[in-house]
Design a protein around this motif. Structure first.
Motif, PDB file in Angstrom:
ATOM      1  N   ALA A  41     -93.465  64.976  39.446  1.00  0.00           N
ATOM      2  CA  ALA A  41     -94.292  65.124  38.254  1.00  0.00           C
ATOM      3  C   ALA A  41     -95.377  64.054  38.305  1.00  0.00           C
ATOM      4  N   VAL A  42     -96.618  64.503  38.351  1.00  0.00           N
ATOM      5  CA  VAL A  42     -97.782  63.627  38.467  1.00  0.00           C
ATOM      6  C   VAL A  42     -98.372  63.458  37.072  1.00  0.00           C
ATOM      7  N   LEU A  43     -98.276  62.261  36.511  1.00  0.00           N
ATOM      8  CA  LEU A  43     -98.708  62.015  35.133  1.00  0.00           C
ATOM      9  C   LEU A  43     -99.884  61.046  35.113  1.00  0.00           C
ATOM     10  N   ASP A  44    -100.890  61.379  34.328  1.00  0.00           N
ATOM     11  CA  ASP A  44    -102.041  60.496  34.193  1.00  0.00           C
ATOM     12  C   ASP A  44    -102.754  60.791  32.879  1.00  0.00           C
ATOM     13  N   LEU A  45    -103.437  59.789  32.340  1.00  0.00           N
ATOM     14  CA  LEU A  45    -104.242  59.998  31.142  1.00  0.00           C
ATOM     15  C   LEU A  45    -105.321  61.050  31.393  1.00  0.00           C
ATOM     16  N   ARG A  46    -105.856  61.040  32.601  1.00  0.00           N
ATOM     17  CA  ARG A  46    -106.919  61.970  32.989  1.00  0.00           C
ATOM     18  C   ARG A  46    -106.287  63.133  33.758  1.00  0.00           C
ATOM     19  N   GLU A  83     -89.619  66.598  28.185  1.00  0.00           N
ATOM     20  CA  GLU A  83     -89.225  67.982  27.901  1.00  0.00           C
ATOM     21  C   GLU A  83     -89.824  68.939  28.929  1.00  0.00           C
ATOM     22  N   GLN A  84     -91.099  68.747  29.246  1.00  0.00           N
ATOM     23  CA  GLN A  84     -91.773  69.641  30.192  1.00  0.00           C
ATOM     24  C   GLN A  84     -91.214  69.489  31.602  1.00  0.00           C
ATOM     25  N   ILE A  85     -90.893  68.272  31.979  1.00  0.00           N
ATOM     26  CA  ILE A  85     -90.347  68.036  33.319  1.00  0.00           C
ATOM     27  C   ILE A  85     -88.942  68.626  33.430  1.00  0.00           C
ATOM     28  N   LEU A  86     -88.141  68.461  32.390  1.00  0.00           N
ATOM     29  CA  LEU A  86     -86.794  69.047  32.407  1.00  0.00           C
ATOM     30  C   LEU A  86     -86.866  70.569  32.440  1.00  0.00           C
ATOM     31  N   GLN A 131     -88.003  53.292  27.770  1.00  0.00           N
ATOM     32  CA  GLN A 131     -87.236  53.672  26.590  1.00  0.00           C
ATOM     33  C   GLN A 131     -86.913  55.171  26.592  1.00  0.00           C
ATOM     34  N   VAL A 132     -87.916  55.995  26.805  1.00  0.00           N
ATOM     35  CA  VAL A 132     -87.724  57.449  26.721  1.00  0.00           C
ATOM     36  C   VAL A 132     -86.974  57.983  27.944  1.00  0.00           C
ATOM     37  N   PHE A 133     -87.464  57.690  29.131  1.00  0.00           N
ATOM     38  CA  PHE A 133     -86.802  58.191  30.337  1.00  0.00           C
ATOM     39  C   PHE A 133     -85.514  57.419  30.606  1.00  0.00           C
ATOM     40  N   GLY A 134     -85.498  56.125  30.258  1.00  0.00           N
ATOM     41  CA  GLY A 134     -84.283  55.344  30.443  1.00  0.00           C
ATOM     42  C   GLY A 134     -83.136  55.846  29.589  1.00  0.00           C
ATOM     43  N   GLU A 135     -83.422  56.244  28.361  1.00  0.00           N
ATOM     44  CA  GLU A 135     -82.370  56.792  27.505  1.00  0.00           C
ATOM     45  C   GLU A 135     -81.779  58.059  28.117  1.00  0.00           C
ATOM     46  N   TYR A 136     -82.675  58.906  28.646  1.00  0.00           N
ATOM     47  CA  TYR A 136     -82.199  60.117  29.323  1.00  0.00           C
ATOM     48  C   TYR A 136     -81.313  59.745  30.520  1.00  0.00           C
ATOM     49  N   MET A 137     -81.755  58.784  31.330  1.00  0.00           N
ATOM     50  CA  MET A 137     -81.007  58.405  32.527  1.00  0.00           C
ATOM     51  C   MET A 137     -79.670  57.775  32.181  1.00  0.00           C
TER      52      MET A 137
END
Length: 260
Positions: A41-46, A83-86, A131-137
């Motif tokens: 998953a490639v994430l960027d502001l742009r 959510e989108q990655i899952l 926080q977000v991904f760590g909670e999932y992990m």
């Protein structure tokens, strides 16, 4: 021996998420995870930058890749991305918190807007990613988070005041979470890149005099290439680093071991 090494470092079938992946260093990390057999998953502001990296990955023949826009200063953006990655890949195994900007403004001229923009892109973005991904992990019982420290995390480099504060915070956060999640199956580490200059760095930071100072303080006497971060990144993501957490790994041509 080849089977032994490939099994030890095997990442095939894992899902890697990289923020700031439209950029110089993290784009190469995203491509490296794809080459290692990961869903990426490639994430960027742009979004256009992220899509360009996705297109490069697809051009190499790797199709399990998506690109998403994210503002790393917004928790809801991380939650939506997760959510989108899952939905796309079913799981997340690896997170690289790589987003962030810099600034070369003299100290007395730094505005609060610039101060907060850099801190938000660097330390706030890393905090929210953890926080977000760590909670999932932690709920999943496994995962590897890799944060991006810097030669400026301490002692700080000149001309990069806010950036240095942020990178020191990222290192401290990494150590805190390495301790906090040590029994949870989630490892949190950082890499400490040396000088792998972008075009922006060359325009805003690296004068001929500064280049001479940098290379004179680097035992290898050269700048690094983004591809030279790959080995460390893939190792930290893999089970070969199963007893490594809360650590900072220097990939800097020896810069951090040099005094006079």
């Amino acid at each position: 021996m080849n089977n032994y090494v490939s099994t030890l470092f095997n990442l095939e079938g894992r899902t890697a998420v990289v923020t700031g992946a439209g950029g110089h260093l993290c784009g190469e990390m995203a491509r490296s995870f794809a080459r290692a057999g990961c869903q990426v998953a490639v994430l960027d502001l742009r979004l256009e930058k992220a899509k360009a990296v996705e297109d490069e990955i697809r051009a190499e023949g790797f199709t399990e890749v998506i690109s998403l826009a994210i503002d790393v200063a917004k928790k809801e953006d991380f939650e939506t991305a997760l959510e989108q990655i899952l939905a796309a890949f079913g799981k997340v195994d690896i997170l690289v918190n790589g987003a962030g900007i810099n600034g070369s403004t003299p100290f007395f001229d730094i505005t609060l807007d610039e101060w907060y923009a850099i801190l938000n892109s660097q330390i706030t973005g890393t905090f929210l990613g953890c926080q977000v991904f760590g909670e999932y992990m932690v709920k999943q019982g496994k995962g590897s988070i890799i944060n991006i420290s810097s030669a400026s995390a301490g002692p700080p480099l000149s001309k990069a005041f806010t950036y240095s504060v942020a990178k020191a915070g990222i290192l401290n956060l990494t150590q805190n979470l390495g301790r906090e999640w040590g029994t949870k199956g989630v490892r949190v580490n950082a890499i400490r890149p040396g000088f792998l200059p972008t075009e922006w760095n060359r325009k805003n930071f690296i004068t001929p005099e500064r280049e001479a100072a940098i290379l004179g303080h680097t035992p290898m006497a050269r700048f690094g290439d983004p591809s030279e971060l790959t080995g460390c990144i893939l190792w930290l993501a893999s089970d070969a680093a199963s007893f490594v957490t809360g650590a900072e790994m220097a990939v800097d041509g020896g810069y951090s071991c040099m005094t006079i």
